[in-house]
Design a protein around this motif. Structure first.
Motif, short mmCIF file in Angstrom:
data_model
loop_
_atom_site.label_atom_id
_atom_site.label_comp_id
_atom_site.label_asym_id
_atom_site.label_seq_id
_atom_site.Cartn_x
_atom_site.Cartn_y
_atom_site.Cartn_z
N THR A 1 42.14 2.27 2.60
CA THR A 1 41.32 3.34 1.55
C THR A 1 40.28 3.10 1.75
O THR A 1 39.27 4.21 0.95
N ASN A 2 39.25 2.54 2.16
CA ASN A 2 37.90 2.22 1.69
C ASN A 2 37.03 2.46 3.24
O ASN A 2 37.28 3.52 4.07
N LYS A 3 35.70 2.38 3.59
CA LYS A 3 34.72 3.17 4.77
C LYS A 3 35.13 2.22 4.99
O LYS A 3 34.20 2.59 5.93
N THR A 4 35.79 1.12 5.45
CA THR A 4 35.46 0.11 6.40
C THR A 4 36.38 0.68 7.89
O THR A 4 37.65 1.79 8.07
N LYS A 5 36.15 0.34 9.04
CA LYS A 5 36.95 0.29 10.21
C LYS A 5 38.62 0.46 10.18
O LYS A 5 37.84 -1.21 9.61
N THR A 6 39.06 0.72 10.63
CA THR A 6 40.51 0.45 10.60
C THR A 6 40.29 -0.55 11.96
O THR A 6 40.56 0.62 13.23
N ILE A 7 42.11 -1.65 11.09
CA ILE A 7 42.63 -2.38 12.58
C ILE A 7 43.83 -2.31 12.48
O ILE A 7 43.78 -2.86 11.56
N LEU A 8 44.76 -1.56 13.14
CA LEU A 8 46.42 -1.37 12.08
C LEU A 8 47.20 -2.14 13.70
O LEU A 8 46.47 -1.99 15.04
N CYS A 9 48.11 -2.92 13.23
CA CYS A 9 48.83 -3.91 13.53
C CYS A 9 50.23 -3.15 13.89
O CYS A 9 50.73 -3.18 13.10
N PHE A 10 49.96 -2.59 15.25
CA PHE A 10 51.63 -1.70 14.85
C PHE A 10 52.16 -2.45 15.55
O PHE A 10 53.10 -2.74 17.39
N LYS B 1 48.31 9.33 10.66
CA LYS B 1 47.16 9.98 10.16
C LYS B 1 45.76 9.36 8.70
O LYS B 1 45.29 10.66 8.61
N GLN B 2 45.63 8.35 9.76
CA GLN B 2 44.46 7.19 9.18
C GLN B 2 43.63 7.73 11.17
O GLN B 2 44.49 7.04 11.57
N ASP B 3 42.47 7.20 10.81
CA ASP B 3 41.86 7.42 11.64
C ASP B 3 41.08 5.83 11.15
O ASP B 3 41.71 4.00 10.83
N ILE B 4 41.64 4.98 12.86
CA ILE B 4 42.75 3.96 13.48
C ILE B 4 40.78 3.57 14.64
O ILE B 4 40.97 4.35 15.58
N SER B 5 40.53 2.42 14.50
CA SER B 5 38.86 1.86 15.20
C SER B 5 39.86 1.02 16.26
O SER B 5 40.11 1.10 17.76
N ILE B 6 40.99 0.41 16.15
CA ILE B 6 41.14 -1.00 17.35
C ILE B 6 42.57 -0.65 16.60
O ILE B 6 43.79 -0.77 15.33
N PHE B 7 43.31 -0.28 17.63
CA PHE B 7 45.46 -0.26 17.20
C PHE B 7 46.03 -1.52 18.46
O PHE B 7 46.03 -1.29 19.76
N LYS C 1 45.72 7.63 22.43
CA LYS C 1 44.75 8.40 23.24
C LYS C 1 44.29 9.84 22.97
O LYS C 1 43.24 10.43 22.86
N GLN C 2 45.81 10.17 22.57
CA GLN C 2 45.09 11.86 22.44
C GLN C 2 45.56 12.31 20.80
O GLN C 2 43.86 13.15 20.48
N LYS C 3 44.65 10.85 19.94
CA LYS C 3 44.48 11.29 18.86
C LYS C 3 43.23 11.02 18.75
O LYS C 3 42.04 11.73 17.60
N SER C 4 42.77 9.61 19.18
CA SER C 4 41.09 9.17 19.29
C SER C 4 40.86 8.76 20.42
O SER C 4 40.86 7.83 21.04
N GLU C 5 39.99 9.45 21.68
CA GLU C 5 40.13 8.41 22.08
C GLU C 5 38.82 7.58 22.48
O GLU C 5 38.56 6.48 23.57
N ASP C 6 38.53 7.24 20.98
CA ASP C 6 37.46 6.26 21.00
C ASP C 6 37.95 4.72 20.34
O ASP C 6 37.58 4.20 20.00
N THR C 7 39.42 4.96 20.41
CA THR C 7 40.58 4.14 19.87
C THR C 7 40.58 3.12 20.65
O THR C 7 41.29 3.46 21.94
N THR C 8 40.34 1.91 21.06
CA THR C 8 40.44 0.66 21.47
C THR C 8 42.12 0.30 21.45
O THR C 8 42.21 -0.10 20.74
N ILE C 9 42.96 0.20 22.38
CA ILE C 9 44.13 -0.37 21.84
C ILE C 9 44.34 -1.52 22.71
O ILE C 9 43.58 -1.23 23.90
N ILE C 10 44.49 -2.24 21.80
CA ILE C 10 45.92 -3.46 22.75
C ILE C 10 46.18 -3.86 22.87
O ILE C 10 47.08 -4.36 21.58
N LEU C 11 46.81 -3.88 23.81
CA LEU C 11 48.73 -4.07 24.07
C LEU C 11 49.03 -5.96 24.48
O LEU C 11 48.40 -6.65 25.31
N ALA C 12 50.14 -6.43 23.13
CA ALA C 12 49.96 -7.49 23.07
C ALA C 12 51.18 -7.91 24.27
O ALA C 12 52.79 -6.88 23.98
N GLY C 13 51.94 -8.21 24.78
CA GLY C 13 53.18 -8.84 26.03
C GLY C 13 53.78 -9.62 25.21
O GLY C 13 53.14 -10.69 24.36
#
Length: 252
Positions: A64-73, A129-135, A165-177
């Motif tokens: 909820t703050n103004k920092t960039k978000t790293i989302l662990c999905f 629904k939230q802006d994500i910088s790194i996924f 990617k469709q939500k935001s081309e600027d989001t960096t995706i990290i794939l965990a094997g």
């Protein structure tokens, strides 16, 4: 009988009878007030219970703050299954590393125990629904343990990647094997491992070959089920993820 006629009739009553009549009316009024109040309370309690159940099914925090978000999905590994404190799970440990650098990022734990790639695919729209910088995408282990066809798992992971990617081309995706125990069959386990490398290459993603590196299969670093990391195990997992995440954070 009209209201006026009723009032005249009441006025003619003896004083003693009139007092009893007024007390009776007062009793009825109080009874009705308490009855209505209880009904309202029951409805309110029911709504609160429904809200609590809904919140239980949605484990995701929202920055909820103004920092960039790293989302662990991810699944139970991300969620910190079996730990007494989710602050010991690797997403929270990543936040500690970020804070030590003074970087402007908030890590959100969107892990759900038992989650499959199909389940992740079904809830990804709500998550975005939230802006994500790194996924950070950590899913597939439950598919593998259930013997889900690899074509289905691959398709679901690709669908999640596409939506991000469709939500935001600027989001960096990290794939965990992930890797599977050998009892799942050599062909299946090899193809399962290769699936992640192929997806990372085809989609030009940041890649962690095996998120449980130096943890998977080591009894002392896993809980009694032999699958989920202990507190010490999560510390190693956090270090493994940090090897890929740190350059991205520092590059900002």
């Amino acid at each position: 009988m009209s209201m006026a006629q009723n009032n005249k009739l009441i006025a003619k009553l003896p004083t003693s009878v009139l007092h009893k009549y007024l007390k009776f009316c007062y009793f009825i009024l109080v009874f009705l007030m308490f009855s209505c109040g209880n009904g309202t309370t029951e409805k309110t309690d029911s709504k609160n219970q429904d809200l609590e159940e809904t919140n239980t099914m949605q484990p995701t925090e929202v920055a909820t703050n103004k920092t960039k978000t790293i989302l662990c999905f991810g699944d139970s590994i991300t969620a910190g299954y079996g730990l007494d404190d989710t602050n010991d799970a690797f997403p929270a440990l990543l936040q500690q590393k970020i804070d030590s650098l003074g970087a402007n990022y908030t890590v959100v734990n969107s892990g759900l125990s038992g989650e499959t790639t199909a389940g992740g695919k079904s809830r990804i729209d709500w998550i975005l629904k939230q802006d994500i910088s790194i996924f950070i995408l950590e899913l597939g282990a439950n598919d593998g343990l259930r013997g889900v066809p690899l074509s289905e798992t691959r398709s679901n992971l690709q669908a999640i990647i596409d939506v991000v990617k469709q939500k935001s081309e600027d989001t960096t995706i990290i794939l965990a094997g992930m890797e599977l125990p050998p009892n799942m069959g050599q062909d299946y386990t090899q193809e399962f491992r290769k699936m992640y490398a192929d997806l990372a290459q085809q989609n030009q993603l940041e890649f962690i070959p095996f998120i449980l590196k130096d943890v998977g299969g080591i009894a002392g670093l896993n809980q009694n089920d032999g699958i989920h990391p202990t507190v010490k195990g999560h510390q190693i997992v956090a270090n493994t993820v940090w090897e890929v995440l740190e350059p991205l954070v520092n590059a900002d």
